[in-house]
Design a protein around this motif. Sequence first.
Motif, PDB file in Angstrom:
ATOM      1  N   TYR A   1       0.828  -1.210   0.000  1.00 14.89           N
ATOM      2  CA  TYR A   1       0.000   0.000   0.000  1.00 14.89           C
ATOM      3  C   TYR A   1       0.865   1.264   0.000  1.00 14.89           C
ATOM      4  O   TYR A   1       0.488   2.277  -0.589  1.00 14.89           O
TER       5      TYR A   1
ATOM      6  N   SER B   1      -2.933   5.876   0.531  1.00 11.34           N
ATOM      7  CA  SER B   1      -2.983   5.145  -0.741  1.00 11.34           C
ATOM      8  C   SER B   1      -4.422   5.068  -1.241  1.00 11.34           C
ATOM      9  O   SER B   1      -5.352   4.906  -0.443  1.00 11.34           O
ATOM     10  N   PRO B   2      -4.653   5.196  -2.547  1.00 17.07           N
ATOM     11  CA  PRO B   2      -3.683   5.207  -3.651  1.00 17.07           C
ATOM     12  C   PRO B   2      -3.178   6.588  -4.045  1.00 17.07           C
ATOM     13  O   PRO B   2      -2.592   6.732  -5.111  1.00 17.07           O
ATOM     14  N   CYS B   3      -3.384   7.595  -3.203  1.00 19.07           N
ATOM     15  CA  CYS B   3      -2.936   8.950  -3.544  1.00 19.07           C
ATOM     16  C   CYS B   3      -2.119   9.560  -2.410  1.00 19.07           C
ATOM     17  O   CYS B   3      -2.546  10.538  -1.783  1.00 19.07           O
TER      18      CYS B   3
ATOM     19  N   SER C   1     -10.530  -3.819   5.715  1.00 14.02           N
ATOM     20  CA  SER C   1     -10.041  -3.200   4.463  1.00 14.02           C
ATOM     21  C   SER C   1      -9.757  -1.710   4.650  1.00 14.02           C
ATOM     22  O   SER C   1     -10.217  -0.856   3.893  1.00 14.02           O
TER      23      SER C   1
ATOM     24  N   PHE D   1      -7.031  -0.204   4.256  1.00 13.08           N
ATOM     25  CA  PHE D   1      -6.073   0.321   3.280  1.00 13.08           C
ATOM     26  C   PHE D   1      -6.558   0.010   1.870  1.00 13.08           C
ATOM     27  O   PHE D   1      -7.149  -1.038   1.626  1.00 13.08           O
ATOM     28  N   SER D   2      -6.263   0.940   0.943  1.00 11.59           N
ATOM     29  CA  SER D   2      -6.638   0.759  -0.462  1.00 11.59           C
ATOM     30  C   SER D   2      -5.365   0.655  -1.289  1.00 11.59           C
ATOM     31  O   SER D   2      -4.483   1.523  -1.184  1.00 11.59           O
ATOM     32  N   SER D   3      -5.283  -0.359  -2.124  1.00 11.63           N
ATOM     33  CA  SER D   3      -4.071  -0.590  -2.898  1.00 11.63           C
ATOM     34  C   SER D   3      -4.032   0.287  -4.138  1.00 11.63           C
ATOM     35  O   SER D   3      -5.068   0.586  -4.744  1.00 11.63           O
ATOM     36  N   GLY D   4      -2.824   0.686  -4.495  1.00  7.48           N
ATOM     37  CA  GLY D   4      -2.640   1.450  -5.729  1.00  7.48           C
ATOM     38  C   GLY D   4      -2.415   0.514  -6.911  1.00  7.48           C
ATOM     39  O   GLY D   4      -1.923  -0.605  -6.747  1.00  7.48           O
ATOM     40  N   ASP D   5      -2.785   0.947  -8.094  1.00  7.46           N
ATOM     41  CA  ASP D   5      -2.569   0.189  -9.300  1.00  7.46           C
ATOM     42  C   ASP D   5      -1.185   0.535  -9.849  1.00  7.46           C
ATOM     43  O   ASP D   5      -0.881   1.710 -10.075  1.00  7.46           O
TER      44      ASP D   5
ATOM     45  N   THR E   1      -2.363   4.830 -11.676  1.00  7.38           N
ATOM     46  CA  THR E   1      -2.617   5.610 -10.478  1.00  7.38           C
ATOM     47  C   THR E   1      -3.128   6.988 -10.904  1.00  7.38           C
ATOM     48  O   THR E   1      -2.391   7.762 -11.507  1.00  7.38           O
TER      49      THR E   1
ATOM     50  N   CYS F   1      -4.632  10.417  -9.610  1.00  4.42           N
ATOM     51  CA  CYS F   1      -4.849  11.280  -8.454  1.00  4.42           C
ATOM     52  C   CYS F   1      -4.888  12.724  -8.942  1.00  4.42           C
ATOM     53  O   CYS F   1      -4.260  13.067  -9.959  1.00  4.42           O
TER      54      CYS F   1
END
Length: 448
Positions: free
Chosen positions: A304, A364-366, A435, A437-441, A445, A447
């Motif tokens: 993350y 995350s993701p920003c 959940s 935390f949010s995962s970044g791609d 990404t 933002c």
Amino acid sequence: MSLLTHLLACLFGMGSWVSINGLWVELPLIVPQIPEGWLLPSYLSVIIQMANIGPLFVTLMHRFRPGALNEIAVIYLIIGLGTVASFLLGFFWKETVVVGGVPRSVALLVLTFFLSAVDCTSSVTFLPFTMRLKPQYLTTYYIGEGVSGLLPALVALIQGVGVVNCINGTQSLNHTLNTSYSASSTELRAEYQPANFSVEGFFFFLSAMMLVCLVAFLLLNYHPSVAREHPNSRYTTGVKDKSQAKKKWAEQKPMMDPYRAPNLKRKSSFGTGSYSWIQVFYIFAILAWVNALSNTVVPSVQSYSCLPYGNKAFHLSASMAAVSNPLACFIAIFFPIRSLLLMGALTVTGSGIGAYIMGMAVMSPCPLLVNETSGGVIMVLAWILFILTLSYVKVIIGVIMRDEGHSALVWCGAVVQLGSLLGAVTMFPLVSLYSFFSSGDPCNTKCP
């Protein structure tokens, strides 16, 4: 000092956590081929903490039945068990059994429990065994323990685990769509590359590493040149020979701790009495905190914190963090500073860096500087300094506890496992259940 003994101590320490570390780095190849999918890391976290029954048993035996448990026999048992379990994983990791109408990877989970029991129990057996060697070899043992994380990571890197190529989504949609210019079709898509060799081969490698650890342990016990490096013969089953304690201590005291003034009044009944109970509590509290942060809390959010900055930043942070652990141990060979004040300062520094990493994981993701190259550079440096400072603290505490005797090292290993357990219990619901935390791609990404 014998170069051979240094090498054997390093190889012995390498077997402490090589199996579980190897299993974690192999997850990107394992997960797509088993029914549990990405729920597997959550299951592994629970299984590893259940395996703390091993160190709990050893610690209780040491406390209530001192000398009843043969330390060397236990080490032979757990290394042999780790070797066999790693070897069997190479054959059965994909096998499933229907449980409650649902296929489950029973063999993988059961063998993982045995591997976890081996690695967790090593904390309260391997470290106390180093009392049989001169103090200088303890740091070499810690280098080996650091290599137990570095070596599987390097092999996985050669294997090609987690290597991602970002390809244009239109390449996979052209054959079904008449137009390739829609907004949804022009996004990049992450495509994982096939591995250079199989998961089975990786598990056989882990088994070979455990076998190397077993051979190193045999030589540490029976090789003549290693026997000449033994400081004394007080520790045969982990119990001090009281008839020779005063004489041997008088001989070893200047060598073991040149910073300690002679003929000091005992401050407590812990170890040699060099530290008061408040200082002992302070040292163990730092040890538990440092291991909670570096073993479970911060590593659980590594993806993350790093993936929003790109796949390259993620892999660099993981690999450089693995290098930082043995590097800190190497530094401790030349600067074995036992200052409790420095220990506290480094802990605060490492905790502050860990707080930054956690903050970026929460965002995350920003996270901050997500679209800047400097953001990825700062994150990689943060991971390097985080592991470097806290690993140095762990080694210095190990050196201090080694000076305090065999019993102190047993409790040192128990506190290491306790800290890791508390960290895992704290982070498991936040990461896996709620959940948080949010995962970044790694490829997309977006933002503001």
